[in-house]
Design a protein around this motif. Structure first.
Motif, mmCIF file in Angstrom:
data_model
loop_
_atom_site.group_PDB
_atom_site.id
_atom_site.type_symbol
_atom_site.label_atom_id
_atom_site.label_comp_id
_atom_site.label_asym_id
_atom_site.label_seq_id
_atom_site.Cartn_x
_atom_site.Cartn_y
_atom_site.Cartn_z
ATOM 1 N N GLY A 233 0.813 -1.216 0.000
ATOM 2 C CA GLY A 233 0.000 0.000 0.000
ATOM 3 C C GLY A 233 0.840 1.257 0.000
ATOM 4 N N LEU A 234 1.939 1.261 0.780
ATOM 5 C CA LEU A 234 2.815 2.435 0.809
ATOM 6 C C LEU A 234 3.462 2.668 -0.554
ATOM 7 C CD1 LEU A 234 4.570 1.911 4.267
ATOM 8 C CD2 LEU A 234 2.861 3.640 3.679
ATOM 9 N N MET A 236 2.309 1.774 -3.516
ATOM 10 C CA MET A 236 1.309 2.253 -4.472
ATOM 11 C C MET A 236 0.950 3.704 -4.239
ATOM 12 S SD MET A 236 0.983 -0.214 -6.477
ATOM 13 C CE MET A 236 -0.351 0.489 -7.454
ATOM 14 N N ARG A 237 0.859 4.097 -2.961
ATOM 15 C CA ARG A 237 0.560 5.508 -2.669
ATOM 16 C C ARG A 237 1.685 6.421 -3.154
ATOM 17 N NH1 ARG A 237 -1.910 3.427 2.072
ATOM 18 N NH2 ARG A 237 0.019 3.656 3.271
ATOM 19 N N HIS A 238 2.929 5.998 -2.988
ATOM 20 C CA HIS A 238 4.049 6.820 -3.444
ATOM 21 C C HIS A 238 4.094 6.895 -4.967
ATOM 22 C CE1 HIS A 238 5.920 7.839 0.321
ATOM 23 N NE2 HIS A 238 5.898 6.575 0.738
ATOM 24 N N ASP A 240 1.483 6.774 -6.948
ATOM 25 C CA ASP A 240 0.407 7.673 -7.349
ATOM 26 C C ASP A 240 0.812 9.123 -7.135
ATOM 27 O OD1 ASP A 240 -2.593 8.927 -6.202
ATOM 28 O OD2 ASP A 240 -2.457 8.009 -8.171
ATOM 29 N N THR A 241 1.479 9.399 -6.023
ATOM 30 C CA THR A 241 1.950 10.764 -5.760
ATOM 31 C C THR A 241 2.988 11.195 -6.790
ATOM 32 O OG1 THR A 241 1.560 10.429 -3.401
ATOM 33 C CG2 THR A 241 2.992 12.255 -4.027
#
Length: 349
Positions: A233-234, A236-238, A240-241
């Motif tokens: 999850g971390l 994927m969030r990075h 996307d950012t």
């Protein structure tokens, strides 16, 4: 709240009893000697029959309060617990030696009296006849282990030596030289043939260690899954950012703005040069056109898709004065400043 406390208390009590029951089942009879002529002596130098208990688990367990008997009447299921207890000899409290460590052994003297010591029991074991020996739990009802000991020669013992493929306990008569009170019994030939599974069954006959190991594996797998999805999850969030930052990065628009500005400056220079060369049009008109073009570009600088400023001429009538003339104005000819003038405003697109 009180009901919740009572429920939790009941659950803890049941769980503790279950754990204690599992611990008691790891205590087994491992060796019995009924005719002691030259074997070990007690605190008073006397030679008495003895019985050895073994803790086959990997945790310490206190055997105080458990019962040992040779009276087969206790097998009568119609007997109540108090009636059965009267036919047994209890292992007393007050001696740290009853706290048997993991894989350790403890010897009790039989045909004796508890007055002689905490490890002396009044259990009767004849040396001239076969005898049944049993170990009961502290409730006086649950049979933990039992063995029928045959008639033994003097100083010989009857010892547990392993299990067969069906899990049946194997016993053997040990000579005086092979008797091992208080320590691990000598391994027989059958014991050496046992597989790893058979040894595991012997060490954990009731599955207590297996249950703990299985629960540990389950919790370990759950922890690994949680760690994997957290890290995933971390990441994927990075990602996307990073995509959002790349899409809104100002370097490309700034580069195109500089290019368009340079292009417009070049065109402006050309227009200005043409205005200076054309004597018939006032230079102020070109200056106004250039100023309005720059203003228009400044207002729409965010739109960098086309970057093209188109100036289209439109007949507004402002040059009607010049349409009546038959020659171009000479910039050095004095002008009549009292004549009315019409401002010029070219339309920009």
């Amino acid at each position: 709240m009180n009901k919740l406390k009572l429920l939790l208390g009941a659950l803890l009590t049941v769980a503790s009893q279950s754990v204690l029951g599992q611990g008691a089942k790891n205590i087994v009879i491992s060796e019995v000697l009924t005719s002691n002529k030259t074997s070990i002596v007690d605190e008073f130098g006397k030679r008495e029959a003895w019985l050895e208990l073994e803790n086959r688990s990997y945790t310490t367990y206190n055997v105080r309060g458990m019962f040992i008997t040779t009276n087969e009447k206790v097998l009568d299921k119609s007997l109540s617990a108090p009636e059965r207890i009267k036919l047994m000899s209890i292992i007393p409290n007050g001696d740290v030696r009853t706290n048997i460590g993991a894989r350790q052994h403890l010897v009790f003297f039989l045909n004796s009296s508890p007055a002689n010591g905490k490890l002396h029991l009044s259990v009767q074991t004849p040396d001239s006849a076969s005898v049944w020996v049993a170990l009961y739990n502290g409730n006086g009802v649950e049979l933990i282990d039992s063995v029928r000991v045959p008639v033994l020669p003097p100083d010989c013992s009857y010892a547990f030596v392993g299990t067969d493929n069906d899990g049946k306990r194997l016993w053997a008569v040990k000579s005086a030289a092979e008797v091992t009170p208080g320590i691990e019994n000598a391994i027989s030939g059958d014991e050496t043939k046992k597989t790893g599974v058979d040894k595991f069954k012997e060490q954990d006959p009731h599955g207590f260690a297996m249950a703990i190991m299985a629960m540990g594996i389950v919790f370990l797998c759950l922890a690994l899954l949680w760690l994997f999805f957290t890290v995933f999850g971390l990441v994927m969030r990075h990602l996307d950012t990073a995509k959002k930052v790349a899409n809104t990065h100002p370097i490309k628009p700034i580069t195109r703005t500089v290019e368009k500005t340079a292009e417009m400056a070049h065109k402006t220079g050309n227009i200005l040069q043409e205005g200076l060369d054309m004597k018939g049009i006032d230079m102020e008109v070109y200056m106004a056109v250039i100023g309005m073009a720059l203003r228009q570009y400044e207002d729409d600088v965010h739109d960098v898709e086309s970057g093209i400023i188109t100036i289209k001429s439109k007949d507004t009538g402002w040059d009607d004065e010049y349409s009546l003339m038959t020659h171009w104005h000479d910039p050095f000819t004095p002008r009549d400043h009292n004549a009315p003038t019409i401002p010029t405003t070219p339309e920009l697109h």
